[in-house]
Design an enzyme around this catalytic site. Structure first.
Site, short mmCIF file in Angstrom:
data_model
loop_
_atom_site.label_atom_id
_atom_site.label_comp_id
_atom_site.label_asym_id
_atom_site.label_seq_id
_atom_site.Cartn_x
_atom_site.Cartn_y
_atom_site.Cartn_z
N HIS A 498 0.82 -1.21 0.00
CA HIS A 498 0.00 0.00 0.00
C HIS A 498 0.86 1.26 0.00
O HIS A 498 0.54 2.24 0.68
CB HIS A 498 -0.94 0.01 1.22
N ASN A 541 -7.15 0.41 3.34
CA ASN A 541 -6.80 0.02 1.97
C ASN A 541 -7.01 1.21 1.04
O ASN A 541 -8.06 1.85 1.07
CB ASN A 541 -7.67 -1.15 1.53
#
Length: 564
Positions: A498, A541
């Site tokens: 990420h 996320n």
């Protein structure tokens, strides 16, 4: 307005690129309106919006990887075999992830036979060069878990599909108006087919969520994890996970859309007479090793948070902020076996009576009251100011349950922490390579400038991480006991996949790479997309946020082209 190149200009362009084009081959030139590098959900967001909102605009998309699914960009977990056996899906993920920067390792093996070849012990006598390793990578500054997925669909071929809404503290540097961005997030939710109700009937979902809701303070906001997923109506045992194909929709059927695979985007060529215009993209067909040229009016790079700045760097497009302000999430993980009291309560809960009775009738010897096909839990504890991390309580591919525990009572806990934004946290790239082959510390295995990480977590990051670990152990103890061999642990830096900030958007061309529409500063027709555009430190996320930014960017591309 877009510039249009004459044949004479094209020929001149080819001649100027001769040093990069394969001299022994005839150059191939493709003409299009919009060129897109990458084929993941962000690239597909651009393609979908542009095709849907224009009548004649042509889109040419290039992907460095192959098409590994008959459905363009589909999630591999939609395969029945992986829905029947989630634990086996880890092999697909591991096979898809290619490490970005591998630091040198100690090659001394004390038990190796003396007669066997071994590298010199004294570095002065020479060092072993292992293909794909980066001799410039300092181990303590690396993100060893960080990787690239080179395939049609990118990481959306194996992602968790988690699509939470970012907390206000995860968007403090967002240059887009809050009301507008909220609307973009809702559009991204639709495009990614996000639902929060597809597991509501699951016994495991209900008992795990209710146990946490009843034990934790209400301010924690325990809820269902929003997922890009939809339960199948023809057979509700199975679901359809969102992939790049979901975002792309019917675009592949359009004659205005072209996708080429196993084709490297080497660099973009800037006009000699107008430095604000990109005029072409130089590609390498990896099957033939021939170079090709794509001439377009607009260009989009959406190749991930590392490969996007890599292409810009190789194109000599190097804003000060390129690769800097890198932020990556810390991650803690453990697995638990549900408490006996929780499992026993299932058998006596009238809400589950019909399911339990049917299961017992079919499998009278089974000591568990949970049906074999009962869906896994998908629970979220969202980021809050007091608990600044994102929590997922579910079951996914990582974590080997083993033969001694029934997967029906095993639950994964994944906690994701943000990191302070520091300009010096960055990824750098090797010098422009003269040869398009691997060279230690200069190029990666695909012949592009080698990425090298320089990333440290701050003391404040460390304090948050410690609090996050403590919170995870508390949550774990609410639900059950640790699965032997899967005790609380910090995962390798970068494993979250990420990374943000490497092509961050903003209004200042010294502290950002692109403007609020994701258009690269000081360029008229070049856009970037992906998690690298996010200018904030996030714990949740990032895909939904990146799609929201991409929708705004795609609108800007259509506006630039002046078409309707």
């Amino acid at each position: 307005m877009p510039i249009r190149l004459s044949k004479e200009k094209i020929n001149d362009l080819l001649q100027r690129s001769q040093g990069d084009l394969t001299s022994s081959q005839d150059e191939i030139v493709h003409y299009t309106d919009v060129f897109i590098a990458g084929s993941g959900p962000i690239a597909c967001t651009y393609a979908r919006h542009i095709i849907d909102n224009t009548s004649t605009t042509k889109v040419y998309m290039a992907e460095i990887g192959s098409q590994d699914n008959p459905v363009i960009g589909a999630h591999h977990r939609n395969s029945i075999k992986f829905q029947k056996d989630t634990d086996k899906f880890v092999n697909i993920i591991n096979g898809a992830l290619q490490p970005i920067s591998i630091s040198p390792s100690d090659t001394y093996q004390p038990t190796l036979a003396v007669a066997a070849w071994a590298p010199p012990i004294d570095p002065a006598e020479g060092q072993l060069v292992i293909m794909g390793h980066n001799p410039n990578q300092e181990a303590g500054l690396n993100l060893p878990g960080s990787a690239v997925t080179r395939t049609v669909g990118g990481m959306a071929t194996h992602w968790t599909c988690a699509c939470p809404t970012p907390h206000d503290e995860e968007r403090v540097n967002n240059p887009v108006d809050k009301q507008e961005f909220d609307a973009l997030l809702e559009r991204a939710k639709t495009l990614l087919n996000v639902h929060s109700d597809q597991y509501d009937d699951s016994i495991r979902q209900i008992v795990v969520k209710e146990t946490l809701q009843q034990t934790l303070d209400a301010s924690r906001g325990v809820t269902t994890l929003p997922l890009g997923v939809e339960r199948r109506t023809d057979n509700p045992i199975y679901v359809t996970w969102t992939g790049a194909d979901t975002v792309l929709g019917d675009v592949p059927k359009s004659p205005r859309f072209v996708l080429v695979t196993e084709t490297r985007v080497t660099k973009f060529i800037v006009s000699e007479t107008n430095p604000t215009q990109v005029v072409a993209a130089l590609l390498r067909n990896l099957n033939t090793s021939n170079d090709e040229l794509v001439v377009a009016q607009s260009f989009v790079i959406a190749c991930g948070a590392v490969c996007t700045p890599q292409i810009l760097w190789n194109s000599n497009i190097r804003p000060h902020a390129l690769g800097r302000y890198l932020s990556e999430q810390s991650m803690t993980f453990c697995q638990i076996v549900l408490k006996r009291s929780i499992v026993d309560s299932i058998a006596t809960d009238p809400r589950f009576a019909a399911k339990v009775e049917a299961h017992k009738k079919k499998h009278p010897d089974d000591v568990l009251p949970i049906p074999f096909h009962e869906p896994e839990p998908q629970v979220m504890i969202p980021y809050t100011s007091d608990f600044p991390w994102h929590v997922q309580v579910h079951r996914y591919a990582f974590g080997d349950v083993g033969p001694k525990a029934d997967p029906r009572v095993v639950v994964d806990l994944r906690f994701f922490g943000k990191s302070d934004i520091v300009e010096e946290n960055r990824v750098t790239f090797g010098p422009n390579p003269k040869l398009r082959d691997w060279e230690a510390g200069v190029t990666d295995t695909y012949g592009m400038p080698q990425p090298t990480f320089h990333v440290k977590r701050t003391n404040a990051d460390g304090d948050r991480d410690q609090r996050m670990m403590n919170d995870m152990t508390n949550v774990a103890n609410i639900l059950g006991g640790y699965l032997p061999g899967s005790y609380p642990q910090f995962m390798a830096p970068g494993l979250a996949q990420h990374i943000t900030g490497t092509t961050r958007i903003g209004t200042d061309d010294q502290t950002s790479v692109a403007d609020p529409t994701s258009k690269v500063h000081n360029f008229d027709n070049l856009w970037v997309g992906g998690n690298g555009c996010i200018p904030d430190a996030t714990a949740c996320n990032p895909t939904r946020t990146s799609v929201a930014y991409a929708l705004k960017g795609a609108e800007a591309v259509v506006s630039y082209l002046g078409v309707s």
